[in-house]
Design an enzyme around this catalytic site. Structure first.
Site, short mmCIF file in Angstrom:
data_model
loop_
_atom_site.label_atom_id
_atom_site.label_comp_id
_atom_site.label_asym_id
_atom_site.label_seq_id
_atom_site.Cartn_x
_atom_site.Cartn_y
_atom_site.Cartn_z
N GLY A 362 10.29 8.76 24.56
CA GLY A 362 11.24 9.82 23.61
C GLY A 362 12.81 9.70 23.96
O GLY A 362 12.94 8.88 24.94
N GLY A 365 17.02 13.11 27.64
CA GLY A 365 17.12 14.42 27.62
C GLY A 365 16.20 15.31 27.38
O GLY A 365 16.34 16.49 27.36
N SER A 685 13.35 0.26 7.31
CA SER A 685 13.05 1.68 6.74
C SER A 685 14.14 2.28 5.84
O SER A 685 13.88 3.14 5.00
CB SER A 685 12.71 2.60 7.87
OG SER A 685 13.89 2.83 8.81
N LYS A 728 12.53 11.43 12.68
CA LYS A 728 13.49 11.43 11.40
C LYS A 728 13.45 12.70 10.70
O LYS A 728 14.32 13.32 10.21
CB LYS A 728 12.83 10.29 10.55
CG LYS A 728 13.08 8.78 11.03
CD LYS A 728 12.59 7.79 10.04
CE LYS A 728 12.87 6.43 10.75
NZ LYS A 728 12.03 5.51 9.78
#
Length: 792
Positions: A362, A365, A685, A728
């Site tokens: 991930g 933070g 993408s 996204k």
């Protein structure tokens, strides 16, 4: 006849029915005296009855000495008639008798079992053989027994004379069997052997066996004496060495070496490790303390003794307690918490667990490292964290060999030693940033560490002894998985921690960050209140991140300013709202919305995933007089450049109607730019977003500013699936997008998107580029795209 003191008792006087007394600690032979202690009231009454009659009872050995109240099936049926010669009673209720064996008897039939057993018996005839073979056997038996007496202290010298004076083979066999240290079963076997020659031969076998044992014991004792003499000599020599060292002024290392020796004996460690420790200590004793090799060996021995070879912490297997601890420390992250509870449940059902290695992936933070610490707390284990960012030397994992100057174990062994247990929670942080160079490949060294089928025998180069890592719970963290080598990634179970949405960040700030910063900065309770609206503005205008690290920094800044005011005498309390937030944090770092203020020609909104989470990208296309050249800027990678070229070729080939000018692609050069030019960008993408920007420029049509899109395209106009959809979509929602265009094959990825976001966004799933362009252009798309073979 059998002698009994001054009395002479005829065998014919032995009654045909006798009271039976069980013997649990020996075998009674004819002519032998035996003392018995009786505590059972029934057996005492048996003796009283016998004394009132002929004083003769039947003594039979128990088959199982543990049976408290033996019955007819618990005793051997061959025993000895016993004449009671003496009896004494004691104040504690015990009765002690002394009896003499009369003759071998065999039980024919039990007649009673209460209050004690009675049985009809028959006397066993014992014909004595006096041939030469038996006499020779008696001589051999006597000589062998004499050797046993000479080699041990178990018998007095007088017994040799007694044995030598026995002239009957039967009596000799019984005498020796009664005195030999053999099992009760073997003694009973001698009693049941009627033929005197066979009986003596059997006893001869036992004597020879005992003689071998005695000789072996004598050899062991001799070796022990030799070893003691050697140790005394070594002690003497050590004392001399100590005196010499004292005269030379050298450091006395005897105390330290003795301490090492004691720790080796007391330390729980595998046998292989113990032998290696003793060998190293032996080398150390022979070295000069002032030599460099002495220091190396001493440090090595220290590391071996400090390692927790068999020390473990007990796991907390209370599922409810673990769930409560995880909920207390972290908000949301339900998938991760559920995985940890599954691990605990399996551990509780099956004590030995070789679980998979968990990898938290991930953006920065989101709480990956702190989650590992919470897992350790929930399990009740020690927590160790090492950072692998920038590590390029394989020795950092496996350690250096002792031949190198300043060699040390690798970080894995160092962490285990620091934990002090062989089952800590071990976090390998930033595993995606491991590098490699001429010093080796650390990622390859981690393959063994992170493989549950191999790491039970991990061998560090410095220690050079196998250490079991299978009990360690390894957790790794990464920002992206693309840079993790595939063999290493294959050994890990990936759990994605996506960026937080605003509502989640507000809850995290209120539950964890605000109380923590108030405490760390000394702000008294009730002196500072930050409203939800202020937190929302901090998140939207001051941080703009996937995690909550910068959010906590801003909260800390507010707490520090509040602490300053309190120290200056302005007691408060203080309330931070959206209106006065600027007094604490200054001007906002970001505008109110990230999306374009209005629809524009040639500017589309794409989406991308970075190491910091999801972001939106603006793809700008500009025409200029030229000859149809394509220029790409914005620090694009090779894949992204190829994607732009593919989009250009597709639009040129299929966009035939509605062009602003007939020879548009021949008269103009096209410049495609993606802002934030200092940030590297790559990947396929953005293909559909680039194609939309080119179509908008060629057709002179504006692109909706509230629509974002992602998807790889082919030259034939197909839209292929992409990764990172969840990050996204969250980025699009955070930026204020209202509609998202996705490849149809990515529909399944929306299951991971929070429901709150799904309700706020519209999704359009497309298979072809023209479908996406139709949604993105203001007013839709007139028929301007054609497919091969389709007439206009």
């Amino acid at each position: 006849m059998v002698e009994s003191g001054d009395n002479r008792v005829l065998l014919d006087e032995i009654p045909s029915e006798l009271a039976v007394i069980p013997i649990n600690d020996g075998v009674v032979y004819p002519y032998m005296l035996i003392p018995l202690i009786l505590t059972d009231e029934n057996l005492i009454s048996l003796v009283d009855e016998a004394l009132a009659d002929k004083k003769i009872i039947g003594a039979f050995t128990q088959m199982n000495q543990e049976v408290a109240n033996p019955g007819a099936g618990d005793i051997y049926h061959t025993g000895c008639a016993l004449l009671i010669q003496k009896m004494g009673r004691f104040p504690n209720g015990q009765v002690r008798i002394v009896g003499q064996g009369l003759a071998r008897i065999r039980i024919k039939q039990f007649t009673d079992d209460f209050p004690f057993m009675r049985a009809k018996v028959e006397i066993i005839d014992e014909p004595d053989v006096g041939d030469d073979l038996t006499k020779a056997l008696m001589r051999n038996v006597t000589n062998s027994f004499s050797k046993i007496v000479d080699l041990t202290d178990s018998f007095s010298e007088e017994i040799k004379g007694i044995v030598a004076n026995i002239k009957e083979a039967s009596k000799l066999a019984d005498m020796l069997a009664a005195n030999l240290n053999i099992d009760i079963e073997d003694k009973q076997k001698v009693l049941e052997t009627v033929d005197s020659a066979d009986r003596l031969d059997l006893v001869y076998q036992y004597i020879n066996s005992e003689l071998q044992i005695v000789k072996l014991g004598e050899q062991i004792q001799k070796d022990v004496r030799t070893e003691m003499d050697r140790e005394q000599r070594e002690y003497y020599l050590r004392q001399k060495i100590r005196a010499i060292q004292k005269e030379l002024g050298e450091e006395d290392t005897t105390v330290e070496l003795n301490e090492f020796r004691e720790r080796i004996e007391q330390k729980g460690m595998p046998e292989e490790v113990r032998e290696a420790s003793k060998k190293e200590l032996s080398r150390l004793q022979k070295m000069n303390p002032s030599s460099a090799e002495y220091t190396v060996a001493r440090t090595y021995l220290y590391w071996i003794l400090e390692m927790p070879w068999q020390e473990s912490t007990d796991d907390c297997l209370d599922i409810k307690k673990a769930r409560k601890a995880l909920e207390r420390d972290h908000y949301d992250l339900d998938n991760v918490k559920e995985r940890i509870l599954e691990f605990l449940s399996v551990k509780k059902l099956k004590q030995s667990v070789m679980g998979s290695i968990i990898c938290f992936v991930g953006p920065p933070g989101v709480g990956k490292t702190s989650l590992g610490r919470s897992i350790a707390s929930a399990l009740g284990r020690k927590f160790i964290r090492i950072s692998l960012g920038g590590v390029k030397d394989e020795a950092e994992i496996r350690g250096h060999r002792r031949t190198y100057v300043g060699a040390l174990p690798g970080r894995i062994i160092q962490g285990i030693k620091t934990a002090g247990s062989n089952n800590p929670v071990f976090m390998l942080d930033e595993i995606d940033k491991v590098g490699s160079d001429f010093r080796g490949d650390p990622a390859s060294a981690l393959l063994e560490v992170l493989d549950p089928e191999q790491n039970h025998y991990f061998e560090d180069h410095y220690i050079s002894l196998p250490f079991d890592l299978s009990k360690v719970m390894f957790i790794t963290t990464a920002n992206v998985i693309d840079t993790i080598p595939r063999p290493l990634l294959d050994r890990m179970e990936v759990l994605e921690l996506p960026g937080y949405i605003m509502s989640e960040k507000i809850q995290i700030a209120k539950r964890f960050q605000v109380p923590r910063q108030l405490e760390q900065n000394g702000v008294p309770a009730g002196k500072l209140d930050i409203t939800d609206e202020a937190l929302s503005m901090i998140i939207d205008r001051y941080t703009r991140e996937a995690g909550v690290r910068n959010l906590e920094r801003k909260i800390a800044s507010i707490a520090r300013k509040t602490a300053t005011r309190i120290v200056e005498g302005k007691r408060g309390p203080y309330r931070v709202t959206a209106r006065n937030l600027g007094r604490y944090l200054g001007p906002a770092d970001f505008p109110g919305q990230e999306i374009l203020p209005r629809p524009e020609i040639g500017v589309s909104t794409g989406m991308a995933r970075t190491t910091s989470g999801g972001v939106i990208l603006f793809i700008e296309a500009l025409k200029m007089k030229g000859r149809g050249a394509l220029k790409l800027t914005g620090h694009l990678g090779e894949v992204m450049k190829e994607s732009a070229e593919a989009a250009m070729s597709f639009i040129k080939s299929f966009c035939t109607d509605g062009l602003t000018e007939k020879d548009f692609f021949d008269k103009y050069d096209i410049h495609i730019h993606i802002p934030a030019g200092a940030v590297p960008k790559d990947g396929p993408s953005a293909g559909i977003a680039i194609a939309t920007a080119l179509a908008s420029l060629a057709l002179g049509r504006k692109i909706r500013n509230d629509v974002s899109m992602t998807g790889e395209i082919t030259l034939t106009g197909k839209v292929l699936p992409v990764g990172g959809v969840k990050d996204k979509v969250i980025a699009a929602y955070r930026a204020g997008i209202s509609e998202v265009i996705l490849p149809s094959l990515n529909r399944k990825d929306l299951e991971e998107v929070p429901e709150a976001i799904m309700k706020k966004l519209d999704f359009k799933f497309v298979n072809k580029v023209e479908e996406g362009i139709t949604v993105a252009l203001v007013g839709g798309l007139n028929r301007c795209l054609t497919e091969p073979g389709r007439k206009k």
